[in-house]
Design an enzyme around this catalytic site. Structure first.
Site, PDB file in Angstrom:
ATOM      1  CG  HIS A 146       2.205  87.471  -9.641  1.00  0.00           C
ATOM      2  ND1 HIS A 146       0.916  87.256  -9.201  1.00  0.00           N
ATOM      3  CD2 HIS A 146       2.988  86.618  -8.922  1.00  0.00           C
ATOM      4  CE1 HIS A 146       0.923  86.326  -8.264  1.00  0.00           C
ATOM      5  NE2 HIS A 146       2.168  85.909  -8.086  1.00  0.00           N
ATOM      6  CD  GLU A 147       6.677  85.862  -9.433  1.00  0.00           C
ATOM      7  OE1 GLU A 147       7.270  85.947  -8.334  1.00  0.00           O
ATOM      8  OE2 GLU A 147       5.756  85.052  -9.636  1.00  0.00           O
ATOM      9  CG  HIS A 150       5.350  87.582  -4.911  1.00  0.00           C
ATOM     10  ND1 HIS A 150       4.455  87.514  -3.870  1.00  0.00           N
ATOM     11  CD2 HIS A 150       4.824  86.810  -5.913  1.00  0.00           C
ATOM     12  CE1 HIS A 150       3.428  86.748  -4.212  1.00  0.00           C
ATOM     13  NE2 HIS A 150       3.625  86.311  -5.451  1.00  0.00           N
TER      14      HIS A 150
END
Length: 500
Positions: A146-147, A150
């Site tokens: 997920h990160e 980003h």
């Protein structure tokens, strides 16, 4: 209820960590060295929360952001579209989940709990302690991916990444990236939206990848593991109905339950479900082998109205019911107490006497049916080359007594649990990565959904609602509603898990 030992361990561990941290920070001799040590290693401690941050992965993120810019542009634009759709879908899903939870709270049917798409997970309560490693590793992997989304999306939009980190909150691990907010505020709302949606987009991709791997697992393991030949027993609960000298053992291959063939775990579950909801199977035996119940004690009614004709302490005999042979004056149901293994070994199953007619041998058998209590079943488990395992009880108890897998090793040196590990881990990745995508898409304060909603409103309403304060007010009320929806789901979910 939450297990007390688990609660004591968690609370005791965090209290010890926080107390040590406080004492070192209050110490006049160790405070400076301790704080320098924490800062040099990127560690930060607070009650029930510890996090670690580093810049060692920044070069990796920058390298990933430079790979095929055109493909990445399409990739993150796809993520933008998915994020907007997921934001709307998450609200619908949470609303539906809340309705299901409220319906379950007012219902006495325990099966309704398994119908919810989202459930609160508490280790040691509704998550077996034996699977904690799967849970935490899959959760951490989902957070890291997920990160990563980003970070790469931010670097593509010329937003600096200050660092990447991992944290533990109470017992739940996670990850985060620290973005330079000044750069973030200077780019357009569409660029911001690509960054904010990248996390849930990568969670969705990870979920799909894990599903694909799970689907392809039989083909990937085909050279060393076979499937379709039965369900392989990997664990038997000690002291359960399946345990014992004539029960199931690790390494046995189950190929049938009564007349229901078993080629895998799915067949095992469906056969048990079918046997639970259909009348008890009968067995064809020669009429001469029957002995009337008066030879073993008269038949009597149980409290539930069913009949029994064997003594309560008999471990080898079972009461069977059958229709009186047609040669007698009338066809009435009779009962006979017979040695169960002798009567059912090598016999075919039946529903009526007509199923026992042998036209070639000109010998007619009689269909005898175990006379059992309501919802109790007699099940003959086939696991060659061993003799049948005979089970008497509630079928779900048999399902919970053993763990099985579809994968049968082709070679003796292969471990039975490798496919189980891969299957279980993939299922956890699918569940947790999908859940992170849903939860982070919710327009809720402090989640990705907050920034996704703000950027979306700035990108779409700027010409309709020209006043920035009004746009912020609209966003605030939408976030308030989304936060209330998520909080209601979490609160009721926790109550359902811990209080019932």
């Amino acid at each position: 209820m939450i297990p007390v030992p688990l609660l004591v361990c968690v609370m005791g561990g965090w209290c010890a960590v926080y107390l040590t941290d406080t004492l070192l920070k209050l110490s006049s001799t160790h405070r400076i060295r301790y704080e320098s040590w924490l800062a040099s290693r990127g560690l930060m401690l607070s009650p029930f929360h510890v996090r670690w941050q580093t810049t060692m992965f920044n070069r990796l993120f920058a390298y990933c952001a430079r790979i095929n810019p055109r493909a990445q542009y399409l990739w993150f634009n796809s993520g933008l579209v998915f994020g907007v759709v997921a934001m709307l879908g998450s609200v619908v899903l949470l609303t539906r989940t809340l309705q299901q939870t409220l319906a379950q709270m007012t219902s006495e049917d325990p099966r309704m709990g398994g119908q919810q798409a989202l459930q609160v997970v508490i280790p040691g309560v509704n998550l077996p302690t034996s699977q904690l490693a799967y849970f935490f590793i899959a959760l951490l992997l989902s957070g890291v991916i997920h990160e990563l989304g980003h970070a790469v999306a931010a670097l593509r939009e010329q937003v600096r990444v200050n660092g990447f980190g991992i944290f533990v909150f109470v017992v739940y691990p996670g990850a985060f990236v620290d973005l330079f907010t000044t750069h973030l505020s200077l780019i357009s709302p569409t660029q911001q939206l690509r960054i904010f949606c990248a996390g849930v987009w990568h969670n969705f991709v990870l979920c799909v990848a894990a599903l694909a791997f799970l689907f392809l697992l039989p083909f990937l393991l085909f050279p060393v593991y076979s499937t379709g030949g039965g369900a392989l027993v990997t664990e038997v609960v000690q002291g359960s109905a399946a345990d014992g000298p004539r029960g199931l053992a690790v390494g046995d291959i189950v190929t049938g339950l009564e007349d229901c063939p078993v080629s895998g775990v799915e067949d095992w579950s469906s056969c048990l479900t079918r046997l639970s909801h259909t009348p008890q199977t009968g067995y064809c035996v020669p009429g001469a082998s029957l002995q009337p119940s008066w030879a073993h004690g008269r038949a009597f009614k149980r409290l539930d109205g069913t009949m029994d004709c064997c003594s309560n302490n008999s471990l080898t005999d079972l009461c069977f019911s059958y229709m009186r042979p047609p040669g007698k004056n009338s066809r009435e149901r009779e009962y006979a107490c017979m040695p169960v293994r002798k009567m059912v070994s090598g016999t075919q199953v039946c529903r009526t006497d007509a199923d026992c007619v042998d036209g070639h041998a000109h010998v007619d058998g009689i269909c005898v049916t175990p006379s059992l209590e309501n919802r109790t079943r007699f099940i003959r488990v086939t696991h060659p080359p061993n003799t049948h395992m005979l089970f008497v009880g509630y079928p779900p108890h048999l399902q919970y007594a053993v763990s099985l897998t579809n994968f049968i090793p082709r070679f003796g040196f292969l471990h039975l649990d490798l496919p189980v590990f891969l299957e279980t881990f993939c299922k956890y990745v699918v569940s947790l990565s999908g859940a992170l995508a849903v939860v982070n898409s919710v327009p809720c304060f402090a989640l990705d959904g907050q920034w996704m909603l703000n950027a979306l409103l700035e990108a779409t309403l700027v010409t309709v609602v020209t006043d920035r304060q009004r746009r912020e007010l609209i966003g605030f009320f939408l976030l308030l509603a989304g936060s209330a929806l998520l909080a209601a789901n979490v609160a009721l979910g926790l109550w359902m898990v811990t209080a019932r």
